[in-house]
Design a protein around this motif. Structure first.
Motif, mmCIF file in Angstrom:
data_model
loop_
_atom_site.group_PDB
_atom_site.id
_atom_site.type_symbol
_atom_site.label_atom_id
_atom_site.label_comp_id
_atom_site.label_asym_id
_atom_site.label_seq_id
_atom_site.Cartn_x
_atom_site.Cartn_y
_atom_site.Cartn_z
ATOM 1 N N GLU A 43 48.927 43.255 48.511
ATOM 2 C CA GLU A 43 49.519 42.288 47.590
ATOM 3 C C GLU A 43 49.457 42.829 46.156
ATOM 4 O OE1 GLU A 43 48.455 38.168 50.011
ATOM 5 O OE2 GLU A 43 47.650 38.534 48.009
ATOM 6 N N ARG A 44 50.320 42.294 45.315
ATOM 7 C CA ARG A 44 50.253 42.647 43.904
ATOM 8 C C ARG A 44 48.912 42.208 43.335
ATOM 9 N NH1 ARG A 44 56.187 41.419 41.173
ATOM 10 N NH2 ARG A 44 57.361 42.802 42.556
ATOM 11 N N GLU A 45 48.364 43.024 42.447
ATOM 12 C CA GLU A 45 47.075 42.684 41.848
ATOM 13 C C GLU A 45 47.108 42.913 40.341
ATOM 14 O OE1 GLU A 45 43.974 45.172 43.415
ATOM 15 O OE2 GLU A 45 44.775 46.988 42.496
ATOM 16 N N PHE A 46 46.262 42.182 39.677
ATOM 17 C CA PHE A 46 46.119 42.263 38.241
ATOM 18 C C PHE A 46 45.494 43.591 37.839
ATOM 19 C CE2 PHE A 46 44.987 41.150 34.016
ATOM 20 C CZ PHE A 46 43.654 41.506 33.830
ATOM 21 N N VAL A 47 45.988 44.174 36.742
ATOM 22 C CA VAL A 47 45.411 45.397 36.197
ATOM 23 C C VAL A 47 44.815 45.138 34.812
ATOM 24 C CG1 VAL A 47 45.873 47.755 35.426
ATOM 25 C CG2 VAL A 47 46.992 46.869 37.492
ATOM 26 N N ARG A 55 44.355 42.334 19.768
ATOM 27 C CA ARG A 55 42.912 42.338 19.476
ATOM 28 C C ARG A 55 42.053 41.982 20.688
ATOM 29 N NH1 ARG A 55 44.648 40.446 14.232
ATOM 30 N NH2 ARG A 55 44.588 38.284 14.915
ATOM 31 N N SER A 56 42.650 41.326 21.666
ATOM 32 C CA SER A 56 41.896 40.944 22.864
ATOM 33 C C SER A 56 42.544 41.556 24.092
ATOM 34 C CB SER A 56 41.860 39.424 23.022
ATOM 35 O OG SER A 56 41.194 38.817 21.933
ATOM 36 N N THR A 57 41.702 42.096 24.958
ATOM 37 C CA THR A 57 42.183 42.689 26.201
ATOM 38 C C THR A 57 41.293 42.258 27.359
ATOM 39 O OG1 THR A 57 40.874 44.692 25.813
ATOM 40 C CG2 THR A 57 43.172 44.731 25.087
ATOM 41 N N HIS A 58 41.814 42.397 28.574
ATOM 42 C CA HIS A 58 41.071 42.034 29.777
ATOM 43 C C HIS A 58 41.501 42.986 30.888
ATOM 44 C CE1 HIS A 58 39.029 39.750 32.786
ATOM 45 N NE2 HIS A 58 40.135 39.347 33.373
ATOM 46 N N TYR A 59 40.526 43.486 31.666
ATOM 47 C CA TYR A 59 40.814 44.479 32.684
ATOM 48 C C TYR A 59 40.247 44.077 34.040
ATOM 49 C CZ TYR A 59 41.828 47.572 28.739
ATOM 50 O OH TYR A 59 42.363 48.131 27.598
ATOM 51 N N ALA A 60 40.905 44.545 35.078
ATOM 52 C CA ALA A 60 40.330 44.451 36.408
ATOM 53 C C ALA A 60 39.121 45.382 36.472
ATOM 54 C CB ALA A 60 41.363 44.858 37.455
ATOM 55 N N ASN A 61 38.122 44.991 37.239
ATOM 56 C CA ASN A 61 36.915 45.816 37.342
ATOM 57 C C ASN A 61 37.230 47.226 37.843
ATOM 58 O OD1 ASN A 61 35.187 43.820 36.411
ATOM 59 N ND2 ASN A 61 34.803 43.019 38.467
ATOM 60 N N SER A 62 38.229 47.339 38.690
ATOM 61 C CA SER A 62 38.552 48.625 39.301
ATOM 62 C C SER A 62 39.098 49.647 38.301
ATOM 63 C CB SER A 62 39.574 48.428 40.427
ATOM 64 O OG SER A 62 40.750 47.827 39.931
#
Length: 120
Positions: A43-47, A55-62
């Motif tokens: 399935e599609r997953e968040f990166v 100024r704000s970012t968020h990442y998948a743990n992988s």
């Protein structure tokens, strides 16, 4: 509204790539953006996501610590710098226009995708 990705390709494990997304969105400089990916048979997953200001970012743990999302609002362009690539990063990568909650992104529109293939 149009999102056009570029920069994908075939690389070896450990290499780097930078994806770009040219956005034709009237409100690009005031909206959050992100990257998702879809590997074969999955399935599609968040990166990653980035706020309108950058100024704000968020990442998948992988991908945390290896990938960097950024944007240039003057050029209406989103980027994804991918370092230390692994075979498990092989996927089609999609540029996404999202809602403003970068921790829980809800895609509003998608690009056509660009293929990234990492050989071992």
């Amino acid at each position: 509204e149009q999102l056009v990705e570029s920069g994908g390709g075939l690389v070896q494990a450990g290499d780097s790539l930078r994806l770009s997304c040219a956005a034709s969105i009237r409100t690009f400089d005031s909206d959050a953006m992100g990257w998702f990916r879809q590997a074969p048979g999955k399935e599609r997953e968040f990166v990653a996501t980035i706020s309108w200001s950058g100024r704000s970012t968020h990442y998948a743990n992988s991908v945390k610590g290896r990938f960097t999302i950024s944007r240039d609002n003057a050029k209406d362009t989103l980027y994804l710098q991918m370092n230390s690539l692994k075979p498990e990063d092989t996927a089609v990568y999609y540029c996404v226009h999202t809602n403003d909650d970068i921790l829980r992104p809800a895609p509003l529109s998608w690009g056509q995708g660009t293929q990234v293939t990492v050989s071992s």
